[in-house]
Scaffold this active site. Structure first.
Site, PDB file in Angstrom:
ATOM      1  N   GLY A 105       0.839  -1.189   0.000  1.00 47.18           N
ATOM      2  CA  GLY A 105       0.000   0.000   0.000  1.00 47.18           C
ATOM      3  C   GLY A 105       0.876   1.241   0.000  1.00 47.18           C
ATOM      4  O   GLY A 105       2.108   1.172  -0.086  1.00 47.18           O
ATOM      5  N   GLN A 106       0.249   2.398   0.112  1.00 46.83           N
ATOM      6  CA  GLN A 106       0.992   3.656   0.086  1.00 46.83           C
ATOM      7  C   GLN A 106       2.006   3.734   1.230  1.00 46.83           C
ATOM      8  O   GLN A 106       3.170   4.087   1.022  1.00 46.83           O
ATOM      9  CB  GLN A 106       0.024   4.840   0.168  1.00 46.83           C
ATOM     10  CG  GLN A 106       0.716   6.201   0.086  1.00 46.83           C
ATOM     11  CD  GLN A 106      -0.287   7.345   0.090  1.00 46.83           C
ATOM     12  OE1 GLN A 106      -1.500   7.136   0.095  1.00 46.83           O
ATOM     13  NE2 GLN A 106       0.204   8.562   0.097  1.00 46.83           N
ATOM     14  N   THR A 202      -4.840   4.642  14.636  1.00 52.50           N
ATOM     15  CA  THR A 202      -5.516   5.633  13.803  1.00 52.50           C
ATOM     16  C   THR A 202      -6.240   6.626  14.698  1.00 52.50           C
ATOM     17  O   THR A 202      -6.622   6.304  15.836  1.00 52.50           O
ATOM     18  CB  THR A 202      -6.545   4.954  12.871  1.00 52.50           C
ATOM     19  OG1 THR A 202      -7.309   5.974  12.203  1.00 52.50           O
ATOM     20  CG2 THR A 202      -7.493   4.061  13.650  1.00 52.50           C
ATOM     21  N   TYR A 225     -14.569   1.109  11.357  1.00 51.72           N
ATOM     22  CA  TYR A 225     -13.107   1.101  11.190  1.00 51.72           C
ATOM     23  C   TYR A 225     -12.419   1.413  12.514  1.00 51.72           C
ATOM     24  O   TYR A 225     -11.516   0.698  12.949  1.00 51.72           O
ATOM     25  CB  TYR A 225     -12.700   2.108  10.119  1.00 51.72           C
ATOM     26  CG  TYR A 225     -11.207   2.311  10.025  1.00 51.72           C
ATOM     27  CD1 TYR A 225     -10.365   1.250   9.702  1.00 51.72           C
ATOM     28  CD2 TYR A 225     -10.637   3.560  10.265  1.00 51.72           C
ATOM     29  CE1 TYR A 225      -8.992   1.429   9.618  1.00 51.72           C
ATOM     30  CE2 TYR A 225      -9.269   3.749  10.187  1.00 51.72           C
ATOM     31  CZ  TYR A 225      -8.448   2.685   9.865  1.00 51.72           C
ATOM     32  OH  TYR A 225      -7.097   2.862   9.796  1.00 51.72           O
TER      33      TYR A 225
END
Length: 245
Positions: A105-106, A202, A225
């Site tokens: 991923g990024q 997060t 999430y």
């Protein structure tokens, strides 16, 4: 005469034998590949092989890594690719091996770019989907059997978990899948690996009513999430062998 003089019970057939120069990590190496066969006339075995020879100047040691495949009658190309990936996970004693999940991923690409500049880091990069041209090992952390086999095979010192379902809207639409990846996947890692784990948090574990947040601020995730990410952190806290950012 390497590698032909290194064996007693098998011999190297000159058919398709090839010796060339390559690298093992940051170290210059010779690579030999071709066909091996038994010396004894009482049995008939053989198949493709691949060998690497390189010198470790730090420890003043010469390494010979050799893999032989005996799998008659079937396509051996997949075994050859797997063999190369396993060979690349071999490390000298001064290296630190890091297994990265979700490495493509990024964030994973950025992390690879930074860590690959340090010669003492050896990266084992995995991902659920690996595009053509990318070098890595396919891995879905929901598959605990495959995960444990990979960890046992590569023996990493550190595991960095970047594998996650991060699309907030998609998590709302499919909370079961979000739980399987973000929570159960992390549980599989903890159950399969005894070393140090780096796991990313997060700001969705907070409710967004104020900020910027500190680590000891009250937690109140509102989204699926955020809730699944917080649940994964509790798993790591119970394991008591974690670093999270």
């Amino acid at each position: 005469n390497w590698p032909k003089d290194n064996y007693k019970t098998i011999q190297i057939n000159n058919y398709k034998f090839k010796l060339d120069k390559t690298n093992h990590g940051d170290t210059f190496a010779y690579r030999a590949q071709g066909i091996w066969e038994t010396v004894s006339l009482n049995e008939s075995k053989g198949g493709p092989f691949r060998s690497y020879l390189f010198y470790d100047s730090v420890n003043d040691l010469t390494y010979h890594l050799n893999f032989l495949i005996h799998h008659p009658g079937d396509d051996k190309s997949i075994f050859m690719r797997q063999m190369d990936m396993i060979i690349k996970t071999f490390r000298t004693p001064t290296e630190i091996r890091i297994l990265i999940t979700g490495a493509f991923g990024q964030l994973g690409h950025s992390l690879q770019s930074v860590l690959s500049k340090k010669s003492y880091y050896e990266l084992v990069c995995t991902g659920r989907k690996i595009k053509k041209g990318q070098e890595g090992i396919p891995l879905d952390i929901r598959n605990q059997v495959a995960l444990k086999e990979l960890i046992n095979t590569t023996a990493p010192d550190i595991l960095i978990n970047l594998a996650a379902m991060t699309n907030v809207d998609a998590c709302e639409l499919n909370p079961k899948l979000a739980g399987e990846i973000n929570v159960a996947g992390l549980q599989h890692i903890c159950d399969s690996f005894e070393g140090k784990i780096i796991h990313l948090s997060t700001d969705y574990v907070f409710d967004g009513t104020s900020g910027p947040y500190k680590e000891d601020d009250p937690l109140n995730p509102l989204s699926i999430y955020g809730k699944t990410k917080l649940a994964s952190e509790y798993i790591l806290l119970e394991k008591d062998l974690f670093i999270y950012f």
